[in-house]
Scaffold this motif. Structure first.
Motif, PDB file in Angstrom:
ATOM      1  N   LYS A 114       0.790  -1.028   0.033  1.00  0.00           N
ATOM      2  CA  LYS A 114       0.058  -0.126   0.197  1.00  0.00           C
ATOM      3  C   LYS A 114       0.841   1.151   0.087  1.00  0.00           C
ATOM      4  CE  LYS A 114      -4.228  -1.696   0.515  1.00  0.00           C
ATOM      5  NZ  LYS A 114      -5.576  -1.110  -0.209  1.00  0.00           N
ATOM      6  N   GLY A 115       2.113   1.157   0.024  1.00  0.00           N
ATOM      7  CA  GLY A 115       3.328   2.130   0.211  1.00  0.00           C
ATOM      8  C   GLY A 115       3.314   2.972   1.689  1.00  0.00           C
ATOM      9  N   LEU A 116       2.894   2.209   2.396  1.00  0.00           N
ATOM     10  CA  LEU A 116       2.837   2.808   3.977  1.00  0.00           C
ATOM     11  C   LEU A 116       4.419   2.957   4.298  1.00  0.00           C
ATOM     12  CD1 LEU A 116      -0.137   0.989   5.541  1.00  0.00           C
ATOM     13  CD2 LEU A 116       0.533   3.386   5.853  1.00  0.00           C
ATOM     14  N   GLU A 117       5.260   2.055   4.173  1.00  0.00           N
ATOM     15  CA  GLU A 117       6.498   2.134   4.485  1.00  0.00           C
ATOM     16  C   GLU A 117       7.264   3.717   3.880  1.00  0.00           C
ATOM     17  OE1 GLU A 117       5.257  -0.267   2.889  1.00  0.00           O
ATOM     18  OE2 GLU A 117       6.281  -2.241   3.382  1.00  0.00           O
ATOM     19  N   ALA A 118       6.873   3.776   2.597  1.00  0.00           N
ATOM     20  CA  ALA A 118       7.466   4.840   2.134  1.00  0.00           C
ATOM     21  C   ALA A 118       6.676   6.104   2.499  1.00  0.00           C
ATOM     22  CB  ALA A 118       7.259   5.143   0.353  1.00  0.00           C
ATOM     23  N   MET A 123       8.072  11.236   5.809  1.00  0.00           N
ATOM     24  CA  MET A 123       7.575  12.474   6.629  1.00  0.00           C
ATOM     25  C   MET A 123       8.807  12.994   7.102  1.00  0.00           C
ATOM     26  SD  MET A 123       4.343  12.866   6.129  1.00  0.00           S
ATOM     27  CE  MET A 123       4.371  14.221   7.114  1.00  0.00           C
ATOM     28  N   PRO A 124       9.747  12.629   7.661  1.00  0.00           N
ATOM     29  CA  PRO A 124      10.906  13.351   8.301  1.00  0.00           C
ATOM     30  C   PRO A 124      11.533  14.445   7.197  1.00  0.00           C
ATOM     31  CG  PRO A 124      11.247  11.028   8.913  1.00  0.00           C
ATOM     32  CD  PRO A 124       9.944  11.037   7.708  1.00  0.00           C
ATOM     33  N   LEU A 125      11.407  14.098   5.778  1.00  0.00           N
ATOM     34  CA  LEU A 125      11.891  14.798   4.851  1.00  0.00           C
ATOM     35  C   LEU A 125      10.816  16.073   4.848  1.00  0.00           C
ATOM     36  CD1 LEU A 125      12.754  11.964   2.148  1.00  0.00           C
ATOM     37  CD2 LEU A 125      14.375  13.356   3.533  1.00  0.00           C
ATOM     38  N   LYS A 150       5.792  -0.346  12.903  1.00  0.00           N
ATOM     39  CA  LYS A 150       6.580  -0.025  14.263  1.00  0.00           C
ATOM     40  C   LYS A 150       7.865   0.065  13.738  1.00  0.00           C
ATOM     41  CE  LYS A 150       7.449  -1.715  19.014  1.00  0.00           C
ATOM     42  NZ  LYS A 150       7.153  -2.616  19.819  1.00  0.00           N
ATOM     43  N   GLN A 151       8.540  -1.039  13.114  1.00  0.00           N
ATOM     44  CA  GLN A 151       9.903  -0.797  12.713  1.00  0.00           C
ATOM     45  C   GLN A 151      10.305   0.437  12.007  1.00  0.00           C
ATOM     46  OE1 GLN A 151      11.138  -3.843   9.949  1.00  0.00           O
ATOM     47  NE2 GLN A 151      13.245  -2.902   9.803  1.00  0.00           N
ATOM     48  N   HIS A 152       9.403   1.315  11.348  1.00  0.00           N
ATOM     49  CA  HIS A 152       9.684   2.641  10.183  1.00  0.00           C
ATOM     50  C   HIS A 152       9.491   3.622  11.487  1.00  0.00           C
ATOM     51  CE1 HIS A 152      10.332   0.939   6.126  1.00  0.00           C
ATOM     52  NE2 HIS A 152       9.839   0.100   6.802  1.00  0.00           N
ATOM     53  N   VAL A 153       8.304   3.256  12.146  1.00  0.00           N
ATOM     54  CA  VAL A 153       8.162   4.443  13.170  1.00  0.00           C
ATOM     55  C   VAL A 153       9.147   4.695  14.071  1.00  0.00           C
ATOM     56  CG1 VAL A 153       6.599   5.402  14.858  1.00  0.00           C
ATOM     57  CG2 VAL A 153       5.713   4.359  12.720  1.00  0.00           C
ATOM     58  N   ASN A 154       9.744   3.633  14.541  1.00  0.00           N
ATOM     59  CA  ASN A 154      10.667   3.688  15.660  1.00  0.00           C
ATOM     60  C   ASN A 154      12.269   4.459  14.959  1.00  0.00           C
ATOM     61  OD1 ASN A 154       9.417   2.270  17.315  1.00  0.00           O
ATOM     62  ND2 ASN A 154      10.528   0.130  16.869  1.00  0.00           N
ATOM     63  N   LEU A 228       1.049  12.048  -9.269  1.00  0.00           N
ATOM     64  CA  LEU A 228       1.608  10.500  -9.237  1.00  0.00           C
ATOM     65  C   LEU A 228       3.169  10.516  -8.934  1.00  0.00           C
ATOM     66  CD1 LEU A 228      -0.343   9.461 -12.389  1.00  0.00           C
ATOM     67  CD2 LEU A 228      -1.071   8.937 -10.345  1.00  0.00           C
ATOM     68  N   VAL A 229       3.629   9.414  -8.062  1.00  0.00           N
ATOM     69  CA  VAL A 229       4.805   9.421  -7.929  1.00  0.00           C
ATOM     70  C   VAL A 229       5.316   8.012  -8.218  1.00  0.00           C
ATOM     71  CG1 VAL A 229       4.750  11.217  -5.941  1.00  0.00           C
ATOM     72  CG2 VAL A 229       4.447   8.841  -5.366  1.00  0.00           C
ATOM     73  N   GLU A 230       6.839   7.818  -8.084  1.00  0.00           N
ATOM     74  CA  GLU A 230       7.110   6.637  -8.214  1.00  0.00           C
ATOM     75  C   GLU A 230       6.911   5.447  -7.000  1.00  0.00           C
ATOM     76  OE1 GLU A 230       8.492   4.913 -10.676  1.00  0.00           O
ATOM     77  OE2 GLU A 230       8.757   6.751 -12.044  1.00  0.00           O
ATOM     78  N   TYR A 231       6.668   4.393  -6.959  1.00  0.00           N
ATOM     79  CA  TYR A 231       6.274   3.538  -5.931  1.00  0.00           C
ATOM     80  C   TYR A 231       7.466   3.333  -5.146  1.00  0.00           C
ATOM     81  CZ  TYR A 231       5.216  -0.916  -3.193  1.00  0.00           C
ATOM     82  OH  TYR A 231       5.203  -1.702  -2.127  1.00  0.00           O
ATOM     83  N   ASN A 232       7.376   3.492  -3.774  1.00  0.00           N
ATOM     84  CA  ASN A 232       8.333   3.254  -2.743  1.00  0.00           C
ATOM     85  C   ASN A 232       9.355   4.212  -2.814  1.00  0.00           C
ATOM     86  OD1 ASN A 232       8.789   1.561  -0.456  1.00  0.00           O
ATOM     87  ND2 ASN A 232      10.370   0.132  -1.578  1.00  0.00           N
ATOM     88  N   ASN A 233       9.178   5.304  -3.538  1.00  0.00           N
ATOM     89  CA  ASN A 233      10.396   6.203  -3.401  1.00  0.00           C
ATOM     90  C   ASN A 233       9.969   7.360  -2.558  1.00  0.00           C
ATOM     91  OD1 ASN A 233      11.779   8.567  -4.063  1.00  0.00           O
ATOM     92  ND2 ASN A 233      12.147   7.696  -6.455  1.00  0.00           N
ATOM     93  N   LYS A 234      10.643   7.632  -1.248  1.00  0.00           N
ATOM     94  CA  LYS A 234      10.206   8.480  -0.529  1.00  0.00           C
ATOM     95  C   LYS A 234      10.515   9.760  -0.740  1.00  0.00           C
ATOM     96  CE  LYS A 234      14.512   7.960   2.323  1.00  0.00           C
ATOM     97  NZ  LYS A 234      15.044   7.484   3.737  1.00  0.00           N
TER      98      LYS A 234
END
Length: 251
Positions: A114-118, A123-125, A150-154, A228-234
């Motif tokens: 779903k792209g949640l990790e990216a 958000m820090p950027l 949790k891993q990414h929020v940490n 539209l953005v590239e998938y998994n590109n933060k």
């Protein structure tokens, strides 16, 4: 018989009903185009006996035809025009103590692809240039995926974690109020065959960010109906979010 490919077993029953009883059958696979299941040989058997195959977008139609399906028609999905009648963003802000700053929201099941990790990593950027923005993750998290979130929020600092709002359970009435309370809706999935969240966002008058090279390209014109953005590109995602945060008229 009308078949949705939600469960392999019921689709298998429909296949044999078609073969043994010679019923007319319409198949709507709701294809998750990046999933391995989308290329399962069993589906080709379903395509071969179907009198009509329904795709949700032209993108999915091309994908299905490449997999050997014929008699495919693209029929986009919809939501009732009055779905969000009476939405009240202030009510959601009061109940859930949502902040007054701009809110970037994800609505939907919290699952893989779903792209949640990216989004979490982007958000820090965003906060470097727009520290008053907040991230809302609204939807039920799958058990297997909760540790990933949790891993990414940490990786957030303590201050950054105060800008994250994570809500699992809410009613349909509350959902429409959430839409009224947020400023930007992000679902950069590479798996959804359509994405009703985009229609819901538009009904609520909210801008959307989705993914290139996915079925969403069939319903979102970049820069017109959303970004539209590239998938998994933060980095790509952070720039899109900042572009909308900085330009209220564009939103």
């Amino acid at each position: 018989v009308m078949v949705n490919y939600n469960y392999a077993f019921t689709t298998f029953l429909a296949y044999w009903a078609k073969r043994l009883l010679n019923l007319r059958m319409v198949f709507m696979p709701i294809t998750h185009t990046s999933s391995d299941w989308a290329r399962n040989p069993f589906l080709k058997k379903i395509y071969s006996v179907s009198n009509r195959v329904i795709a949700c977008t032209d993108f999915e139609k091309r994908f299905l035809e490449a997999q050997g399906a014929s008699r495919v028609v693209a029929l986009p999905l919809g939501v009732p025009a009055d779905l969000f009648q009476g939405l009240d963003g202030r009510r959601a802000k009061t109940k859930y103590q949502l902040p007054d700053g701009e809110i970037i929201a994800f609505f939907g099941r919290k699952v893989h692809k779903k792209g949640l990790e990216a989004l979490i990593d982007a958000m820090p950027l965003v906060w470097k240039e727009h520290p008053n923005a907040y991230l809302l993750l609204a939807g039920q998290a799958a058990t297997y995926f909760a540790p990933v979130i949790k891993q990414h929020v940490n990786l957030y600092s303590w201050t950054e974690r105060t800008r994250l709002i994570d809500i699992d359970d809410f009613s349909e009435e509350e959902k429409k109020d959430f839409y009224g309370a947020v400023d930007i809706v992000v679902m950069t999935s590479n798996n959804d065959c359509f994405g009703l969240v985009y229609l819901e966002s538009w009904l609520a008058g909210k801008p959307v960010i989705a993914c290139k090279n996915t079925p969403q390209e069939s319903i979102i014109r970049d820069g017109i109906d959303g970004l539209l953005v590239e998938y998994n590109n933060k980095h790509d995602l952070a720039q899109a979010i900042l572009k909308l945060l900085k330009d209220k008229n564009l939103r």
